[in-house]
Scaffold this active site. Structure first.
Site, PDB file in Angstrom:
ATOM      1  CB  CYS A 113      36.987  44.613  17.420  1.00  0.00           C
ATOM      2  SG  CYS A 113      37.314  43.182  18.443  1.00  0.00           S
ATOM      3  CG  HIS A 246      35.204  47.923  19.690  1.00  0.00           C
ATOM      4  ND1 HIS A 246      34.316  46.871  19.756  1.00  0.00           N
ATOM      5  CD2 HIS A 246      36.424  47.393  19.980  1.00  0.00           C
ATOM      6  CE1 HIS A 246      34.962  45.769  20.070  1.00  0.00           C
ATOM      7  NE2 HIS A 246      36.243  46.058  20.210  1.00  0.00           N
ATOM      8  CG  ASN A 276      35.794  43.134  22.529  1.00  0.00           C
ATOM      9  OD1 ASN A 276      35.009  43.172  21.584  1.00  0.00           O
ATOM     10  ND2 ASN A 276      37.075  43.418  22.403  1.00  0.00           N
TER      11      ASN A 276
HETATM   12  N1  ACO Z   1      42.793  38.480  36.521  1.00  0.00           N
HETATM   13  C1  ACO Z   1      43.797  38.749  37.382  1.00  0.00           C
HETATM   14  N2  ACO Z   1      45.056  39.019  36.965  1.00  0.00           N
HETATM   15  C2  ACO Z   1      45.281  39.031  35.642  1.00  0.00           C
HETATM   16  C3  ACO Z   1      44.268  38.753  34.696  1.00  0.00           C
HETATM   17  C4  ACO Z   1      42.991  38.468  35.191  1.00  0.00           C
HETATM   18  N3  ACO Z   1      41.945  38.211  34.380  1.00  0.00           N
HETATM   19  N4  ACO Z   1      44.800  38.839  33.464  1.00  0.00           N
HETATM   20  C5  ACO Z   1      46.097  39.153  33.594  1.00  0.00           C
HETATM   21  N5  ACO Z   1      46.388  39.266  34.918  1.00  0.00           N
HETATM   22  C6  ACO Z   1      47.666  39.598  35.542  1.00  0.00           C
HETATM   23  C7  ACO Z   1      48.857  39.317  34.651  1.00  0.00           C
HETATM   24  O1  ACO Z   1      49.226  37.963  34.733  1.00  0.00           O
HETATM   25  C8  ACO Z   1      49.900  40.239  35.229  1.00  0.00           C
HETATM   26  O2  ACO Z   1      50.418  39.626  36.384  1.00  0.00           O
HETATM   27  P1  ACO Z   1      51.983  39.795  36.750  1.00  0.00           P
HETATM   28  O3  ACO Z   1      52.185  41.265  36.942  1.00  0.00           O
HETATM   29  O4  ACO Z   1      52.107  38.993  37.998  1.00  0.00           O
HETATM   30  O5  ACO Z   1      52.725  39.239  35.579  1.00  0.00           O
HETATM   31  C9  ACO Z   1      49.099  41.444  35.698  1.00  0.00           C
HETATM   32  O6  ACO Z   1      47.724  41.006  35.759  1.00  0.00           O
HETATM   33  C10 ACO Z   1      49.196  42.628  34.759  1.00  0.00           C
HETATM   34  O7  ACO Z   1      49.032  42.174  33.435  1.00  0.00           O
HETATM   35  P2  ACO Z   1      48.953  43.164  32.232  1.00  0.00           P
HETATM   36  O8  ACO Z   1      48.607  42.408  30.986  1.00  0.00           O
HETATM   37  O9  ACO Z   1      50.167  44.044  32.209  1.00  0.00           O
HETATM   38  O10 ACO Z   1      47.698  44.045  32.689  1.00  0.00           O
HETATM   39  P3  ACO Z   1      47.160  45.388  32.126  1.00  0.00           P
HETATM   40  O11 ACO Z   1      47.103  46.388  33.188  1.00  0.00           O
HETATM   41  O12 ACO Z   1      47.805  45.766  30.820  1.00  0.00           O
HETATM   42  O13 ACO Z   1      45.651  44.984  31.792  1.00  0.00           O
HETATM   43  C11 ACO Z   1      44.314  44.345  29.907  1.00  0.00           C
HETATM   44  C12 ACO Z   1      45.382  43.916  30.890  1.00  0.00           C
HETATM   45  C13 ACO Z   1      43.027  44.636  30.648  1.00  0.00           C
HETATM   46  C14 ACO Z   1      44.086  43.189  28.931  1.00  0.00           C
HETATM   47  C15 ACO Z   1      44.796  45.629  29.163  1.00  0.00           C
HETATM   48  O14 ACO Z   1      46.072  45.434  28.643  1.00  0.00           O
HETATM   49  C16 ACO Z   1      43.853  45.976  28.038  1.00  0.00           C
HETATM   50  O15 ACO Z   1      42.759  46.427  28.272  1.00  0.00           O
HETATM   51  N6  ACO Z   1      44.298  45.809  26.784  1.00  0.00           N
HETATM   52  C17 ACO Z   1      43.428  45.992  25.649  1.00  0.00           C
HETATM   53  C18 ACO Z   1      42.892  44.659  25.299  1.00  0.00           C
HETATM   54  C19 ACO Z   1      41.634  44.688  24.524  1.00  0.00           C
HETATM   55  O16 ACO Z   1      40.757  45.514  24.687  1.00  0.00           O
HETATM   56  N7  ACO Z   1      41.512  43.705  23.661  1.00  0.00           N
HETATM   57  C20 ACO Z   1      40.306  43.504  22.928  1.00  0.00           C
HETATM   58  C21 ACO Z   1      40.554  43.154  21.533  1.00  0.00           C
HETATM   59  S1  ACO Z   1      41.140  44.516  20.588  1.00  0.00           S
HETATM   60  C22 ACO Z   1      39.978  45.610  20.726  1.00  0.00           C
HETATM   61  O17 ACO Z   1      38.833  45.261  20.706  1.00  0.00           O
HETATM   62  C23 ACO Z   1      40.383  46.996  20.909  1.00  0.00           C
END
Ligand code: ACO
Length: 319
Positions: A113, A246, A276
């Site tokens: 990215c 980004h 993304n």
């Molecule tokens: N729909 C519903 N529930 C979901 C989903 C979904 N799509 N995905 C995960 N969950 C659930 C999980 O299973 C978890 O359930 P549990 O509590 O029963 O175990 C719960 O949601 C919380 O999961 P987390 O991973 O802790 O959620 P978080 O609040 O951290 O959000 C997210 C997840 C959106 C991915 C966040 O961590 C994030 O934005 N991270 C950055 C990721 C990113 O941008 N990556 C791109 C590549 S790198 C870059 O470009 C910067």
């Protein structure tokens, strides 16, 4: 002094779209969960016969047209991608052929990215050193091809697309400063570890991510590199007209804006439309800002991005 100036921008998003509601029919998720956590509403998915180079070539043609530059004038092509058409040759050479030109150097850079930050910084160095006069810099990715469509924690986040800029040597200020960084100690947070060996795919060929780990790392690294690139250029955040980040996640880009004390109406925001798109996301946002008339000649732009590796960077531009 010679600068690399942005002469034109272009972008391309595949026609097929996938909304949050569409995704809720495939995996256990909801529009509410995706919107609150990421700001994403929609993503575009390449057709089966659409390759990374097709997306890249269309974005490139649009950038050339906007710049008023003929493909034959281009003397450098760099494509940032981590989903190339094939292992080799470089997607940049395939784009070169699709544009009907030959002879100039054409190569890919892979910084996931952050790829567009690495590609534009490389092209800037070519132009400043006199090695190139008119460069085509493209970010293009088809992450839909490396998604595990049963994994709700990743498949809701990504989409396909391409963005491009034509850079030209100029006496007028263009790219003002750039800073790239990487730290391979964090590879495990985000990777697609599969590879082809002895005629077989070994390892997992799908994107794997530690979401919360990525979030924590990204917020910190982006705030620091953004602050540093501005300070090293002898400027202050108040001088930034547009942050062109980004487009991974609304909460990450909002956090960078907050850190710089920039209001959200100074941030180009497209993540809701296409999720993304990895290396394509910054040039897609840039093209959107330019075509909507928000970004105008003379504006100071801060481009920033981060991705697997980890690799990240920021580029300060006088548009
Ligand atoms: N729909 C519903 N529930 C979901 C989903 C979904 N799509 N995905 C995960 N969950 C659930 C999980 O299973 C978890 O359930 P549990 O509590 O029963 O175990 C719960 O949601 C919380 O999961 P987390 O991973 O802790 O959620 P978080 O609040 O951290 O959000 C997210 C997840 C959106 C991915 C966040 O961590 C994030 O934005 N991270 C950055 C990721 C990113 O941008 N990556 C791109 C590549 S790198 C870059 O470009 C910067």
């Amino acid at each position: 002094m010679t600068y690399a100036k942005i002469l034109g921008t272009g972008s391309y998003l595949p026609a097929k779209t996938l909304s949050n509601d569409d995704l809720a029919k495939i995996v256990d998720t909801s529009d509410e969960w995706i919107t609150t956590r990421t700001g994403i509403k929609n993503r575009h998915i390449a057709a089966d016969d659409e390759k990374c180079s097709d997306l890249a070539a269309t974005a490139a043609r649009r950038a050339l047209e906007a710049a008023g530059v003929e493909a034959a004038e281009i003397d450098l092509i760099i494509v940032a991608t981590s989903t190339p058409d094939m292992l080799f040759p470089a997607t940049a050479t395939i784009v070169q052929k699709k544009l009907g030109i030959a002879g100039c150097p054409a190569f890919d850079v892979q910084a996931v990215c952050a790829g567009f930050m690495y590609a534009i910084t490389t092209a800037n160095a070519y132009i400043k050193s006199g090695l190139a006069k008119k460069a085509l810099v493209i970010g293009a990715d088809v992450f839909s091809r490396i998604m595990d469509w049963t994994d709700r924690s990743t498949c809701v986040l990504f989409g396909d697309g391409a963005g491009a800029v034509v850079l030209g040597a100029s006496e007028e200020p263009g790219i003002l400063h750039s800073k790239l960084q990487a730290d391979g100690n964090y590879r495990h947070l985000l990777q697609t570890p599969g590879q082809i060996a002895n005629g077989e795919i070994t390892g997992v060929p799908f994107l794997q991510m530690d979401g919360p780990g990525v979030f924590k790392f990204a917020v910190k690294a982006l705030a620091k590199v953004a602050e540093e690139v501005i300070a090293e250029a002898g400027m202050t955040p108040e001088q930034i007209d547009w942050l062109v980040p980004h487009q991974a996640n609304y909460r990450i880009l909002e956090s960078t804006a907050k850190h710089l004390k920039l209001s959200m109406d100074k941030v180009v925001l497209t993540v809701q439309e296409h999720g993304n798109t990895s290396a394509a996301s910054i040039p897609l946002a840039l093209d959107s800002g330019v075509r909507s008339g928000s970004i105008k000649r003379g504006h100071t732009l801060l481009l920033e991005g981060i991705g697997g590796g980890f690799a990240w960077g920021a580029v300060l531009v006088k548009y």
